[in-house]
Scaffold this active site. Structure first.
Site, short mmCIF file in Angstrom:
data_model
loop_
_atom_site.label_atom_id
_atom_site.label_comp_id
_atom_site.label_asym_id
_atom_site.label_seq_id
_atom_site.Cartn_x
_atom_site.Cartn_y
_atom_site.Cartn_z
N CYS A 1 0.72 -1.12 -0.07
CA CYS A 1 -0.03 0.08 0.09
C CYS A 1 0.90 1.34 -0.05
O CYS A 1 1.14 1.51 -1.09
CB CYS A 1 -1.14 -0.07 1.16
SG CYS A 1 -2.45 1.08 0.82
N HIS B 1 -3.43 -5.49 2.31
CA HIS B 1 -3.26 -5.78 3.67
C HIS B 1 -3.92 -7.01 3.98
O HIS B 1 -4.26 -7.75 3.01
CB HIS B 1 -3.78 -4.61 4.69
CG HIS B 1 -3.44 -3.32 4.24
ND1 HIS B 1 -2.11 -2.78 4.56
CD2 HIS B 1 -3.88 -2.31 3.47
CE1 HIS B 1 -1.77 -1.39 4.33
NE2 HIS B 1 -3.09 -1.14 3.71
#
Ligand code: GLN
Length: 236
Positions: free
Chosen positions: A91, A187
């Site tokens: 990310c 995630h």
């Protein structure tokens, strides 16, 4: 094997630390040596001593703090990657591998190692996500939460989005693969539920270190059940 965790005090969202634990345990379970080096912003990083580098996710504010330090290590980091060094970037860390991240705080300069860039939009892309990737014969499951839309231009994506958003809501692809670098919005943490992806990274790192042979199989029944449970919850 030596794993370098870059700036875990700043880049670590939604359980990203679990990726380090997974890599570590999967080596230990096989009786292989592993150590993890956690680097703070002020620490020197000798990439020649590392087999695997992990960058976690971060808020815009944290990315801005890290960005200045990244400019000082970018040549060494690039040399490591071009030499086949293994990297997992999640990310915020993924965005920072690219040229820039354009956010409401201004333009955050990335490492510029990959020809990708990211622009923030008002609406965040949040939710569970499933990918089909050529790297492994198992769906990749995870959770995404990002305002940035990433354009990977001619790079190869990590996978095709089966459900979820990915690099942007319309492109249909998620993440990036370059040499032995995986950049992704996922995630979860990513690796506990995607053990084959963890082993892909470990295998590349071992090969680069000159170790021949396959990694020995582990009893991954629970991990596969976790992966399948998410897959079936999301794909009816
Ligand atoms: N701040 C970035 C974004 O919102 C990355 C967020 C993250 O790492 N989850 O796009």
């Amino acid at each position: 094997m030596k794993i370098g965790h870059l700036f875990p005090d700043l880049l670590n969202l939604y359980g990203d630390l679990g990726n380090i634990r997974t890599l570590q345990r999967r080596l230990e379970w096989r009786g292989l040596d592993v150590s993890v080096e956690n680097y703070r912003l002020s620490d020197e990083i000798d990439f020649s001593r590392l087999d695997l580098v992990v960058l976690g996710g971060g808020s815009d504010r944290e990315q801005q703090i890290v960005c200045q330090r990244l400019q000082t290590i970018k040549d060494d980091f690039r040399a490591y990657i071009e030499d086949g060094g293994v990297v997992l970037a999640i990310c915020g860390g993924y965005q920072l591998l690219g040229q820039f991240y354009e956010s409401s705080r201004g333009r955050i300069a990335g490492l510029g190692i990959l020809e990708i860039d990211t622009v923030q939009h008002d609406r965040r892309l949040i939710g569970n996500i499933v990918l089909d990737s050529r790297l492994i014969d198992q769906p990749i499951v995870g959770f995404e939460n990002h305002a940035g839309r990433t354009n990977i231009y001619r790079h190869e994506p990590l996978g095709k989005v089966i459900t979820g958003y990915g690099n942007d809501e319309s492109g249909g692809y998620e993440g990036v693969v370059y040499k032995h670098v995986i950049g992704t919005y996922l995630h979860g943490p990513l690796l506990p539920k995607n053990p084959k992806l963890a082993d892909w990274l470990l295998q590349k790192a071992r090969q680069r270190a000159g170790q021949t042979g396959e990694l020995s199989p582990l009893d991954d029944r629970l991990e596969h059940q976790a992966n399948q449970a998410m897959y079936h919850r999301l794909i009816k």
